[in-house]
Design a protein around this motif. Structure first.
Motif, PDB file in Angstrom:
ATOM      1  N   GLN A  44      85.945 -55.257-111.683  1.00 39.53           N
ATOM      2  CA  GLN A  44      86.840 -56.053-112.537  1.00 39.53           C
ATOM      3  C   GLN A  44      88.017 -55.168-112.908  1.00 39.53           C
ATOM      4  OE1 GLN A  44      86.129 -59.288-113.604  1.00 39.53           O
ATOM      5  NE2 GLN A  44      87.979 -59.542-114.827  1.00 39.53           N
ATOM      6  N   CYS A  45      89.233 -55.593-112.536  1.00 41.80           N
ATOM      7  CA  CYS A  45      90.401 -54.743-112.755  1.00 41.80           C
ATOM      8  C   CYS A  45      91.628 -55.615-113.015  1.00 41.80           C
ATOM      9  CB  CYS A  45      90.629 -53.830-111.551  1.00 41.80           C
ATOM     10  SG  CYS A  45      90.758 -54.701-109.973  1.00 41.80           S
ATOM     11  N   ALA A  46      92.768 -54.981-113.189  1.00 39.20           N
ATOM     12  CA  ALA A  46      93.999 -55.702-113.527  1.00 39.20           C
ATOM     13  C   ALA A  46      94.606 -56.366-112.297  1.00 39.20           C
ATOM     14  CB  ALA A  46      95.015 -54.748-114.143  1.00 39.20           C
ATOM     15  N   ALA A  47      95.305 -57.464-112.538  1.00 38.21           N
ATOM     16  CA  ALA A  47      96.077 -58.126-111.489  1.00 38.21           C
ATOM     17  C   ALA A  47      97.420 -57.418-111.330  1.00 38.21           C
ATOM     18  CB  ALA A  47      96.289 -59.594-111.848  1.00 38.21           C
ATOM     19  N   TYR A  48      98.076 -57.667-110.202  1.00 35.94           N
ATOM     20  CA  TYR A  48      99.424 -57.151-109.977  1.00 35.94           C
ATOM     21  C   TYR A  48     100.107 -58.039-108.950  1.00 35.94           C
ATOM     22  CZ  TYR A  48      96.753 -54.927-106.227  1.00 35.94           C
ATOM     23  OH  TYR A  48      95.903 -54.688-105.173  1.00 35.94           O
ATOM     24  N   GLN A  49     101.396 -57.931-108.879  1.00 35.09           N
ATOM     25  CA  GLN A  49     102.174 -58.840-108.057  1.00 35.09           C
ATOM     26  C   GLN A  49     101.744 -58.771-106.595  1.00 35.09           C
ATOM     27  OE1 GLN A  49     106.387 -58.258-108.348  1.00 35.09           O
ATOM     28  NE2 GLN A  49     106.897 -60.126-107.242  1.00 35.09           N
ATOM     29  N   GLY A  50     101.493 -59.943-106.016  1.00 35.02           N
ATOM     30  CA  GLY A  50     101.134 -60.025-104.612  1.00 35.02           C
ATOM     31  C   GLY A  50      99.658 -59.879-104.317  1.00 35.02           C
ATOM     32  N   ALA A  51      98.858 -59.591-105.334  1.00 38.27           N
ATOM     33  CA  ALA A  51      97.430 -59.377-105.113  1.00 38.27           C
ATOM     34  C   ALA A  51      96.652 -60.670-105.338  1.00 38.27           C
ATOM     35  CB  ALA A  51      96.896 -58.295-106.057  1.00 38.27           C
ATOM     36  N   ALA A  52      95.607 -60.860-104.547  1.00 40.22           N
ATOM     37  CA  ALA A  52      94.730 -62.013-104.734  1.00 40.22           C
ATOM     38  C   ALA A  52      93.903 -61.826-106.000  1.00 40.22           C
ATOM     39  CB  ALA A  52      93.810 -62.172-103.532  1.00 40.22           C
ATOM     40  N   ALA A  53      93.650 -62.929-106.694  1.00 39.04           N
ATOM     41  CA  ALA A  53      92.825 -62.847-107.900  1.00 39.04           C
ATOM     42  C   ALA A  53      91.394 -62.476-107.560  1.00 39.04           C
ATOM     43  CB  ALA A  53      92.865 -64.173-108.657  1.00 39.04           C
ATOM     44  N   ASP A  54      90.929 -62.926-106.391  1.00 40.15           N
ATOM     45  CA  ASP A  54      89.576 -62.610-105.932  1.00 40.15           C
ATOM     46  C   ASP A  54      89.643 -62.158-104.484  1.00 40.15           C
ATOM     47  OD1 ASP A  54      87.493 -63.641-108.109  1.00 40.15           O
ATOM     48  OD2 ASP A  54      89.154 -65.074-108.029  1.00 40.15           O
ATOM     49  N   GLU A  55      88.950 -61.085-104.183  1.00 34.99           N
ATOM     50  CA  GLU A  55      88.989 -60.521-102.831  1.00 34.99           C
ATOM     51  C   GLU A  55      87.695 -59.761-102.568  1.00 34.99           C
ATOM     52  OE1 GLU A  55      91.758 -57.451-100.145  1.00 34.99           O
ATOM     53  OE2 GLU A  55      92.112 -57.676-102.308  1.00 34.99           O
ATOM     54  N   TRP A  56      87.247 -59.799-101.330  1.00 32.53           N
ATOM     55  CA  TRP A  56      86.111 -58.985-100.893  1.00 32.53           C
ATOM     56  C   TRP A  56      86.640 -57.905 -99.958  1.00 32.53           C
ATOM     57  CZ3 TRP A  56      80.983 -59.691-102.377  1.00 32.53           C
ATOM     58  CH2 TRP A  56      80.734 -60.837-103.127  1.00 32.53           C
ATOM     59  N   ARG A  57      86.252 -56.658-100.240  1.00 35.77           N
ATOM     60  CA  ARG A  57      86.678 -55.553 -99.391  1.00 35.77           C
ATOM     61  C   ARG A  57      85.555 -54.522 -99.338  1.00 35.77           C
ATOM     62  NH1 ARG A  57      91.266 -54.005-101.951  1.00 35.77           N
ATOM     63  NH2 ARG A  57      90.510 -51.987-102.698  1.00 35.77           N
ATOM     64  N   GLY A  58      85.131 -54.161 -98.123  1.00 34.58           N
ATOM     65  CA  GLY A  58      84.044 -53.204 -97.986  1.00 34.58           C
ATOM     66  C   GLY A  58      82.754 -53.686 -98.604  1.00 34.58           C
ATOM     67  N   GLY A  59      82.578 -55.022 -98.663  1.00 34.12           N
ATOM     68  CA  GLY A  59      81.377 -55.584 -99.270  1.00 34.12           C
ATOM     69  C   GLY A  59      81.427 -55.670-100.777  1.00 34.12           C
ATOM     70  N   ARG A  61      83.171 -57.036-104.309  1.00 34.71           N
ATOM     71  CA  ARG A  61      83.977 -58.135-104.838  1.00 34.71           C
ATOM     72  C   ARG A  61      84.974 -57.581-105.856  1.00 34.71           C
ATOM     73  NH1 ARG A  61      81.978 -63.170-108.696  1.00 34.71           N
ATOM     74  NH2 ARG A  61      83.938 -64.346-108.645  1.00 34.71           N
ATOM     75  N   PHE A  62      86.239 -57.898-105.675  1.00 35.61           N
ATOM     76  CA  PHE A  62      87.284 -57.495-106.619  1.00 35.61           C
ATOM     77  C   PHE A  62      87.728 -58.730-107.391  1.00 35.61           C
ATOM     78  CE2 PHE A  62      87.283 -54.157-103.550  1.00 35.61           C
ATOM     79  CZ  PHE A  62      87.679 -53.016-104.225  1.00 35.61           C
ATOM     80  N   ARG A  63      87.670 -58.650-108.714  1.00 33.07           N
ATOM     81  CA  ARG A  63      88.166 -59.712-109.592  1.00 33.07           C
ATOM     82  C   ARG A  63      89.341 -59.130-110.372  1.00 33.07           C
ATOM     83  NH1 ARG A  63      85.720 -61.803-113.555  1.00 33.07           N
ATOM     84  NH2 ARG A  63      85.798 -64.042-113.147  1.00 33.07           N
ATOM     85  N   ARG A  64      90.525 -59.641-110.102  1.00 29.85           N
ATOM     86  CA  ARG A  64      91.723 -59.117-110.752  1.00 29.85           C
ATOM     87  C   ARG A  64      92.189 -60.118-111.800  1.00 29.85           C
ATOM     88  NH1 ARG A  64      92.748 -58.256-105.077  1.00 29.85           N
ATOM     89  NH2 ARG A  64      92.418 -56.047-104.530  1.00 29.85           N
ATOM     90  N   ARG A  65      92.127 -59.686-113.059  1.00 30.80           N
ATOM     91  CA  ARG A  65      92.485 -60.573-114.161  1.00 30.80           C
ATOM     92  C   ARG A  65      93.269 -59.769-115.207  1.00 30.80           C
ATOM     93  NH1 ARG A  65      90.021 -63.009-110.761  1.00 30.80           N
ATOM     94  NH2 ARG A  65      88.441 -64.652-111.031  1.00 30.80           N
ATOM     95  N   GLY A  66      94.366 -60.332-115.696  1.00 34.13           N
ATOM     96  CA  GLY A  66      95.110 -59.709-116.782  1.00 34.13           C
ATOM     97  C   GLY A  66      96.053 -58.623-116.286  1.00 34.13           C
ATOM     98  N   ASN A  67      96.900 -58.165-117.213  1.00 29.42           N
ATOM     99  CA  ASN A  67      97.831 -57.085-116.899  1.00 29.42           C
ATOM    100  C   ASN A  67      97.296 -55.770-117.480  1.00 29.42           C
ATOM    101  OD1 ASN A  67      98.429 -57.108-119.686  1.00 29.42           O
ATOM    102  ND2 ASN A  67     100.119 -58.564-119.379  1.00 29.42           N
ATOM    103  N   ARG A  68      98.138 -54.765-117.591  1.00 33.49           N
ATOM    104  CA  ARG A  68      97.664 -53.454-118.026  1.00 33.49           C
ATOM    105  C   ARG A  68      97.116 -53.476-119.453  1.00 33.49           C
ATOM    106  NH1 ARG A  68     102.489 -49.557-117.407  1.00 33.49           N
ATOM    107  NH2 ARG A  68     100.943 -48.074-118.231  1.00 33.49           N
ATOM    108  N   PHE A  69      97.455 -54.503-120.222  1.00 34.18           N
ATOM    109  CA  PHE A  69      96.931 -54.622-121.579  1.00 34.18           C
ATOM    110  C   PHE A  69      95.831 -55.682-121.670  1.00 34.18           C
ATOM    111  CE2 PHE A  69     101.451 -53.341-122.014  1.00 34.18           C
ATOM    112  CZ  PHE A  69     101.231 -52.063-122.524  1.00 34.18           C
ATOM    113  N   THR A  70      96.080 -56.848-121.099  1.00 35.42           N
ATOM    114  CA  THR A  70      95.098 -57.931-121.226  1.00 35.42           C
ATOM    115  C   THR A  70      93.921 -57.774-120.279  1.00 35.42           C
ATOM    116  OG1 THR A  70      96.323 -59.330-119.652  1.00 35.42           O
ATOM    117  CG2 THR A  70      96.872 -59.540-121.989  1.00 35.42           C
ATOM    118  N   VAL A  71      93.959 -56.758-119.413  1.00 34.00           N
ATOM    119  CA  VAL A  71      92.800 -56.491-118.565  1.00 34.00           C
ATOM    120  C   VAL A  71      91.553 -56.214-119.406  1.00 34.00           C
ATOM    121  CG1 VAL A  71      93.323 -54.012-118.364  1.00 34.00           C
ATOM    122  CG2 VAL A  71      91.953 -55.141-116.598  1.00 34.00           C
ATOM    123  N   TYR A  72      91.753 -55.697-120.627  1.00 31.80           N
ATOM    124  CA  TYR A  72      90.603 -55.343-121.477  1.00 31.80           C
ATOM    125  C   TYR A  72      89.875 -56.583-122.004  1.00 31.80           C
ATOM    126  CZ  TYR A  72      92.384 -50.619-121.103  1.00 31.80           C
ATOM    127  OH  TYR A  72      92.796 -49.415-120.600  1.00 31.80           O
TER     128      TYR A  72
END
Length: 380
Positions: A44-59, A61-72
Protein backbone atom coordinates in the motif's frame (compact mmCIF):
# COMPACT_ATOMS: atom_id res chain seq x y z
CA UNK A 1 -10.75 -17.43 0.63
CA UNK A 2 -7.03 -18.20 0.26
CA UNK A 3 -5.30 -19.97 3.13
CA UNK A 4 -2.00 -18.30 2.31
CA UNK A 5 -0.93 -15.69 4.90
CA UNK A 6 -1.59 -12.15 3.71
CA UNK A 7 1.21 -9.65 4.40
CA UNK A 8 0.41 -5.95 4.08
CA UNK A 9 3.40 -3.65 3.59
CA UNK A 10 2.74 0.06 4.18
CA UNK A 11 5.22 2.28 2.41
CA UNK A 12 5.24 5.90 1.26
CA UNK A 13 6.37 5.06 -2.29
CA UNK A 14 7.14 2.21 -4.66
CA UNK A 15 10.18 1.89 -6.94
CA UNK A 16 8.36 3.36 -9.95
CA UNK A 17 7.48 6.52 -8.01
CA UNK A 18 9.48 9.59 -9.14
CA UNK A 19 11.00 9.75 -5.65
CA UNK A 20 11.48 6.00 -5.25
CA UNK A 21 14.92 4.75 -4.26
CA UNK A 22 16.89 2.05 -2.52
CA UNK A 23 14.55 1.65 0.44
CA UNK A 24 11.66 0.94 -1.94
CA UNK A 25 13.73 -1.62 -3.81
CA UNK A 26 14.60 -3.32 -0.53
CA UNK A 27 10.94 -3.66 0.42
CA UNK A 28 9.93 -4.94 -3.00
CA UNK A 29 12.68 -7.57 -3.07
CA UNK A 30 11.47 -8.80 0.29
CA UNK A 31 7.89 -8.81 -1.01
CA UNK A 32 8.82 -10.78 -4.12
CA UNK A 33 10.76 -13.26 -2.01
CA UNK A 34 7.74 -13.81 0.23
CA UNK A 35 5.50 -14.35 -2.81
CA UNK A 36 7.93 -17.03 -3.95
CA UNK A 37 7.40 -18.78 -0.62
CA UNK A 38 3.64 -18.84 -0.88
CA UNK A 39 2.56 -15.59 0.80
CA UNK A 40 0.02 -13.13 -0.54
CA UNK A 41 1.67 -9.71 -0.41
CA UNK A 42 0.17 -6.26 -0.86
CA UNK A 43 2.13 -3.01 -0.92
CA UNK A 44 0.00 0.00 0.00
CA UNK A 45 1.68 3.20 -1.16
CA UNK A 46 1.06 6.66 -2.61
CA UNK A 47 -0.37 7.34 -6.06
CA UNK A 48 1.45 9.47 -8.62
CA UNK A 49 0.78 10.80 -12.07
CA UNK A 50 0.49 8.12 -14.72
CA UNK A 51 0.44 5.21 -12.29
CA UNK A 52 -2.33 2.63 -12.10
CA UNK A 53 -4.29 2.59 -8.85
CA UNK A 54 -3.96 -1.20 -8.77
CA UNK A 55 -1.18 -3.24 -10.34
CA UNK A 56 0.42 -6.66 -10.01
CA UNK A 57 4.18 -6.85 -10.42
CA UNK A 58 6.44 -9.77 -9.52
CA UNK A 59 3.44 -11.47 -7.92
CA UNK A 60 3.00 -8.50 -5.55
CA UNK A 61 -0.19 -6.45 -5.49
CA UNK A 62 0.37 -2.68 -5.47
CA UNK A 63 -2.45 -0.46 -4.20
CA UNK A 64 -1.71 3.20 -4.82
CA UNK A 65 -3.95 5.56 -2.89
CA UNK A 66 -3.51 9.18 -1.79
CA UNK A 67 -0.67 11.64 -2.21
CA UNK A 68 2.43 12.17 -0.06
CA UNK A 69 0.21 13.33 2.81
CA UNK A 70 -3.09 11.49 2.38
CA UNK A 71 -1.29 8.19 1.81
CA UNK A 72 -1.33 7.83 5.62
CA UNK A 73 -5.10 7.88 6.23
CA UNK A 74 -5.65 5.85 3.07
CA UNK A 75 -3.29 3.22 4.49
CA UNK A 76 -5.36 3.03 7.67
CA UNK A 77 -8.45 2.39 5.56
CA UNK A 78 -6.55 -0.40 3.80
CA UNK A 79 -5.59 -1.96 7.14
CA UNK A 80 -9.23 -1.99 8.19
CA UNK A 81 -10.58 -3.18 4.84
CA UNK A 82 -8.02 -5.79 3.75
CA UNK A 83 -7.78 -7.52 7.14
CA UNK A 84 -4.23 -8.84 6.65
CA UNK A 85 -2.57 -11.51 8.78
CA UNK A 86 0.48 -9.37 9.51
CA UNK A 87 1.51 -5.77 8.75
CA UNK A 88 4.92 -4.22 8.13
CA UNK A 89 4.70 -0.49 8.82
CA UNK A 90 7.60 1.29 7.07
CA UNK A 91 8.57 4.28 9.17
CA UNK A 92 10.26 6.76 6.87
CA UNK A 93 10.47 9.33 9.64
CA UNK A 94 6.69 9.14 10.17
CA UNK A 95 4.99 5.77 10.73
CA UNK A 96 1.54 4.93 9.36
CA UNK A 97 0.04 4.58 12.87
CA UNK A 98 -1.29 1.19 11.76
CA UNK A 99 -1.30 -0.13 15.29
CA UNK A 100 -4.25 2.11 16.07
CA UNK A 101 -6.55 0.02 13.86
CA UNK A 102 -4.72 -3.25 13.24
CA UNK A 103 -6.24 -6.53 14.37
CA UNK A 104 -3.08 -8.48 13.61
CA UNK A 105 0.62 -8.30 14.52
CA UNK A 106 2.51 -5.20 13.36
CA UNK A 107 6.23 -4.97 12.65
CA UNK A 108 8.03 -1.67 12.07
CA UNK A 109 10.69 -1.27 9.39
CA UNK A 110 13.11 1.65 9.93
CA UNK A 111 15.97 2.20 7.49
CA UNK A 112 17.54 4.99 9.53
CA UNK A 113 16.71 7.58 12.15
CA UNK A 114 16.01 11.07 10.78
CA UNK A 115 17.31 13.26 13.61
CA UNK A 116 19.57 15.30 11.33
CA UNK A 117 17.05 15.67 8.51
CA UNK A 118 13.89 17.06 10.08
CA UNK A 119 14.89 20.69 10.46
CA UNK A 120 16.84 20.86 7.20
CA UNK A 121 13.77 19.71 5.26
CA UNK A 122 10.84 21.20 7.24
CA UNK A 123 12.38 24.08 9.16
CA UNK A 124 12.63 24.61 12.89
CA UNK A 125 9.02 24.35 14.08
CA UNK A 126 7.75 21.52 11.88
CA UNK A 127 11.13 19.83 12.20
CA UNK A 128 10.78 19.70 15.99
CA UNK A 129 7.29 18.24 15.61
CA UNK A 130 8.49 15.60 13.17
CA UNK A 131 11.35 14.60 15.44
CA UNK A 132 8.98 14.39 18.43
CA UNK A 133 6.72 12.02 16.48
CA UNK A 134 9.66 9.86 15.40
CA UNK A 135 11.56 9.85 18.68
CA UNK A 136 8.78 9.91 21.29
CA UNK A 137 5.31 9.16 19.93
CA UNK A 138 6.19 6.31 17.56
CA UNK A 139 8.26 4.30 20.09
CA UNK A 140 5.37 4.58 22.57
CA UNK A 141 2.71 3.61 20.02
CA UNK A 142 4.68 0.60 18.77
CA UNK A 143 5.83 -0.52 22.21
CA UNK A 144 6.33 -4.26 22.22
CA UNK A 145 6.40 -4.53 18.41
CA UNK A 146 9.27 -6.17 16.59
CA UNK A 147 11.45 -3.70 14.64
CA UNK A 148 13.33 -4.47 11.43
CA UNK A 149 16.26 -2.45 10.12
CA UNK A 150 19.14 -2.70 7.66
CA UNK A 151 22.26 -2.00 9.75
CA UNK A 152 23.73 -2.33 13.22
CA UNK A 153 24.18 1.45 13.21
CA UNK A 154 20.42 1.98 12.96
CA UNK A 155 19.79 -0.62 15.65
CA UNK A 156 22.06 1.41 17.94
CA UNK A 157 20.24 4.62 16.99
CA UNK A 158 16.88 3.03 17.78
CA UNK A 159 18.23 2.10 21.21
CA UNK A 160 18.68 5.82 21.94
CA UNK A 161 14.91 6.17 21.38
CA UNK A 162 14.17 3.51 24.00
CA UNK A 163 13.76 0.56 21.64
CA UNK A 164 15.76 -2.26 23.14
CA UNK A 165 18.27 -3.94 20.76
CA UNK A 166 16.78 -7.39 21.36
CA UNK A 167 13.54 -6.15 19.76
CA UNK A 168 15.36 -5.14 16.56
CA UNK A 169 16.26 -7.57 13.78
CA UNK A 170 18.97 -6.44 11.36
CA UNK A 171 18.30 -7.60 7.79
CA UNK A 172 20.89 -6.19 5.40
CA UNK A 173 19.95 -5.48 1.78
CA UNK A 174 21.00 -7.85 -0.94
CA UNK A 175 22.22 -6.88 -4.37
CA UNK A 176 20.67 -7.55 -7.76
CA UNK A 177 23.17 -9.18 -10.12
CA UNK A 178 24.56 -6.29 -12.18
CA UNK A 179 23.82 -6.47 -15.90
CA UNK A 180 26.68 -7.08 -18.28
CA UNK A 181 28.11 -3.73 -19.34
CA UNK A 182 30.21 -2.65 -22.30
CA UNK A 183 31.60 0.50 -20.65
CA UNK A 184 35.31 0.99 -20.05
CA UNK A 185 36.61 3.49 -17.47
CA UNK A 186 36.59 6.99 -18.92
CA UNK A 187 39.98 8.21 -20.09
CA UNK A 188 39.31 11.46 -18.26
CA UNK A 189 38.22 10.62 -14.68
CA UNK A 190 34.54 10.75 -13.78
CA UNK A 191 32.89 11.04 -10.39
CA UNK A 192 29.38 9.63 -9.99
CA UNK A 193 26.53 10.04 -7.52
CA UNK A 194 23.46 7.79 -7.57
CA UNK A 195 20.54 9.04 -5.50
CA UNK A 196 17.40 11.11 -5.27
CA UNK A 197 17.77 14.85 -5.81
CA UNK A 198 16.69 16.01 -2.36
CA UNK A 199 18.46 18.24 0.19
CA UNK A 200 19.62 15.56 2.62
CA UNK A 201 21.52 13.72 -0.12
CA UNK A 202 23.85 16.80 -0.18
CA UNK A 203 24.82 16.44 -3.82
CA UNK A 204 26.09 20.02 -3.51
CA UNK A 205 29.09 18.51 -1.69
CA UNK A 206 29.93 16.48 -4.80
CA UNK A 207 29.67 19.63 -6.93
CA UNK A 208 31.85 21.54 -4.46
CA UNK A 209 34.44 18.74 -4.50
CA UNK A 210 34.51 18.88 -8.31
CA UNK A 211 35.10 22.64 -8.15
CA UNK A 212 37.85 22.27 -5.55
CA UNK A 213 39.66 19.67 -7.66
CA UNK A 214 39.25 21.53 -10.97
CA UNK A 215 42.73 23.03 -11.02
CA UNK A 216 44.48 19.71 -10.45
CA UNK A 217 42.01 17.76 -12.60
CA UNK A 218 40.81 20.14 -15.36
CA UNK A 219 38.96 17.35 -17.23
CA UNK A 220 37.28 15.83 -14.17
CA UNK A 221 33.50 15.39 -14.56
CA UNK A 222 30.58 14.63 -12.27
CA UNK A 223 27.60 12.54 -13.37
CA UNK A 224 24.50 12.39 -11.19
CA UNK A 225 21.93 9.62 -11.67
CA UNK A 226 18.53 10.25 -10.10
CA UNK A 227 15.61 12.62 -10.11
CA UNK A 228 13.88 14.82 -7.57
CA UNK A 229 12.48 18.24 -6.77
CA UNK A 230 15.89 19.65 -5.73
CA UNK A 231 17.23 19.54 -9.32
CA UNK A 232 16.89 23.31 -10.06
CA UNK A 233 18.88 24.11 -6.91
CA UNK A 234 21.67 21.77 -7.99
CA UNK A 235 21.82 23.36 -11.44
CA UNK A 236 22.12 26.82 -9.85
CA UNK A 237 24.78 25.56 -7.46
CA UNK A 238 26.86 24.17 -10.33
CA UNK A 239 26.57 27.52 -12.12
CA UNK A 240 27.65 29.42 -9.01
CA UNK A 241 30.70 27.16 -8.65
CA UNK A 242 31.56 27.60 -12.34
CA UNK A 243 31.40 23.88 -13.18
CA UNK A 244 28.01 23.65 -14.89
CA UNK A 245 29.71 22.47 -18.11
CA UNK A 246 31.22 19.49 -16.25
CA UNK A 247 28.17 18.37 -14.27
CA UNK A 248 25.59 16.11 -15.91
CA UNK A 249 22.26 15.56 -14.16
CA UNK A 250 20.94 12.52 -15.98
CA UNK A 251 17.62 12.33 -14.16
CA UNK A 252 15.96 8.93 -14.22
CA UNK A 253 17.73 6.27 -16.28
CA UNK A 254 16.94 2.58 -16.67
CA UNK A 255 18.96 -0.06 -14.83
CA UNK A 256 21.26 -0.87 -17.74
CA UNK A 257 22.18 2.77 -18.34
CA UNK A 258 22.73 3.30 -14.62
CA UNK A 259 25.18 0.42 -14.52
CA UNK A 260 26.93 1.62 -17.68
CA UNK A 261 27.50 4.99 -15.98
CA UNK A 262 28.77 3.32 -12.81
CA UNK A 263 31.09 1.02 -14.71
CA UNK A 264 32.86 3.86 -16.54
CA UNK A 265 33.33 5.99 -13.41
CA UNK A 266 36.45 6.27 -11.29
CA UNK A 267 34.91 7.07 -7.89
CA UNK A 268 31.37 6.91 -6.51
CA UNK A 269 30.42 9.60 -3.98
CA UNK A 270 27.79 9.32 -1.26
CA UNK A 271 27.76 12.71 0.53
CA UNK A 272 24.36 12.05 2.14
CA UNK A 273 23.53 13.20 5.67
CA UNK A 274 22.29 9.72 6.55
CA UNK A 275 21.82 6.36 4.88
CA UNK A 276 20.41 3.19 6.37
CA UNK A 277 22.84 1.11 4.32
CA UNK A 278 23.66 2.40 0.82
CA UNK A 279 22.61 0.05 -1.97
CA UNK A 280 24.25 2.35 -4.55
CA UNK A 281 27.56 1.87 -2.73
CA UNK A 282 27.31 -1.88 -3.23
CA UNK A 283 26.21 -1.44 -6.86
CA UNK A 284 29.30 0.65 -7.53
CA UNK A 285 31.44 -1.92 -5.74
CA UNK A 286 30.05 -4.65 -8.03
CA UNK A 287 31.74 -2.77 -10.89
CA UNK A 288 35.00 -2.33 -9.00
CA UNK A 289 34.29 1.35 -8.29
CA UNK A 290 35.16 2.45 -4.72
CA UNK A 291 32.97 4.89 -2.81
CA UNK A 292 33.73 7.85 -0.57
CA UNK A 293 31.12 8.70 2.08
CA UNK A 294 30.92 10.49 5.41
CA UNK A 295 31.71 8.37 8.45
CA UNK A 296 28.88 10.02 10.40
CA UNK A 297 26.26 9.08 7.79
CA UNK A 298 24.98 5.93 9.50
CA UNK A 299 24.89 2.62 7.65
CA UNK A 300 27.56 3.58 5.11
CA UNK A 301 30.02 2.53 7.81
CA UNK A 302 28.85 -1.02 7.14
CA UNK A 303 28.36 -0.95 3.37
CA UNK A 304 31.92 0.46 3.07
CA UNK A 305 34.83 -1.36 4.67
CA UNK A 306 37.07 1.63 5.33
CA UNK A 307 40.32 1.62 3.33
CA UNK A 308 39.44 -1.83 1.94
CA UNK A 309 36.43 -1.34 -0.36
CA UNK A 310 36.12 2.44 -0.11
CA UNK A 311 36.92 5.35 2.17
CA UNK A 312 35.04 7.07 5.00
CA UNK A 313 35.65 10.80 5.41
CA UNK A 314 35.39 12.79 8.63
CA UNK A 315 34.33 16.01 6.89
CA UNK A 316 34.20 17.77 3.54
CA UNK A 317 37.92 18.60 3.49
CA UNK A 318 38.72 14.94 4.09
CA UNK A 319 36.31 13.90 1.34
CA UNK A 320 38.10 16.13 -1.17
CA UNK A 321 41.46 14.74 -0.02
CA UNK A 322 40.31 11.14 -0.41
CA UNK A 323 38.88 11.75 -3.88
CA UNK A 324 42.13 13.36 -4.98
CA UNK A 325 44.16 10.50 -3.49
CA UNK A 326 42.05 7.88 -5.29
CA UNK A 327 42.45 9.71 -8.59
CA UNK A 328 46.21 10.19 -8.20
CA UNK A 329 46.91 6.59 -7.24
CA UNK A 330 45.18 4.22 -9.69
CA UNK A 331 46.78 1.13 -8.11
CA UNK A 332 45.21 1.96 -4.75
CA UNK A 333 41.86 2.71 -6.38
CA UNK A 334 41.95 -0.57 -8.28
CA UNK A 335 42.84 -2.53 -5.13
CA UNK A 336 39.81 -1.08 -3.36
CA UNK A 337 37.73 -1.86 -6.44
CA UNK A 338 38.81 -5.52 -6.50
CA UNK A 339 38.02 -5.95 -2.81
CA UNK A 340 34.67 -4.25 -3.27
CA UNK A 341 33.77 -6.46 -6.23
CA UNK A 342 34.63 -9.60 -4.25
CA UNK A 343 32.54 -8.43 -1.30
CA UNK A 344 29.56 -7.42 -3.44
CA UNK A 345 29.51 -10.87 -5.04
CA UNK A 346 28.53 -12.34 -1.67
CA UNK A 347 25.39 -10.23 -1.28
CA UNK A 348 22.15 -11.79 -2.48
CA UNK A 349 18.56 -11.37 -1.32
CA UNK A 350 17.78 -14.92 -0.15
CA UNK A 351 19.26 -14.62 3.33
CA UNK A 352 17.40 -11.35 3.85
CA UNK A 353 14.12 -12.96 2.82
CA UNK A 354 14.85 -15.83 5.24
CA UNK A 355 15.22 -13.40 8.13
CA UNK A 356 12.23 -11.33 7.03
CA UNK A 357 10.00 -14.39 6.87
CA UNK A 358 11.24 -15.61 10.25
CA UNK A 359 10.39 -12.26 11.82
CA UNK A 360 6.88 -12.39 10.36
CA UNK A 361 6.38 -15.96 11.56
CA UNK A 362 7.59 -15.14 15.06
CA UNK A 363 5.27 -12.12 15.25
CA UNK A 364 2.26 -14.18 14.19
CA UNK A 365 3.03 -16.93 16.69
CA UNK A 366 3.22 -14.65 19.73
CA UNK A 367 0.15 -13.85 21.82
CA UNK A 368 -1.33 -10.44 21.11
CA UNK A 369 -0.43 -7.86 23.73
CA UNK A 370 -3.39 -6.18 25.39
CA UNK A 371 -4.04 -2.53 24.65
CA UNK A 372 -4.89 0.19 27.08
CA UNK A 373 -3.43 1.17 30.40
CA UNK A 374 -2.07 -2.25 31.28
CA UNK A 375 -0.07 -2.37 28.06
CA UNK A 376 0.97 1.24 28.42
CA UNK A 377 2.57 0.56 31.81
CA UNK A 378 4.93 -2.01 30.34
CA UNK A 379 8.40 -0.99 29.31
CA UNK A 380 9.13 -0.72 25.62
Amino acid sequence: MSSRPHVLLLNWRDTAHPEGGGSERYLERMAEGLVGRGYRVTIQCAAYQGAAADEWRGGVRFRRRGNRFTVYPRALLAVAGLRPDVIVDVQNGIPFFSRLVARCPVLVLVHHVHREQWRSVLGDTLGRLGWWIESRLAPWLYRGCRYLTVSEVTRDELATLGIRPERVTVIRPGLDPPPRTSAEPDEDPTLVVVGRLVPHKRIEHAIDALARLSERWPKLRLEVVGQGWWRPNLLRHAELRGVEDRVTLHGWVDERDKHEILARSAVHLCPSVKEGWGIAIMEAAAHGVPSVAYRAAGGVCESIVDNKTGVLAEDFEAMVHHIDHLLRWPAYREALGRAGRDRAAGYGWERGVDLFERALTDARSRPRRPRGRAAGRRRS
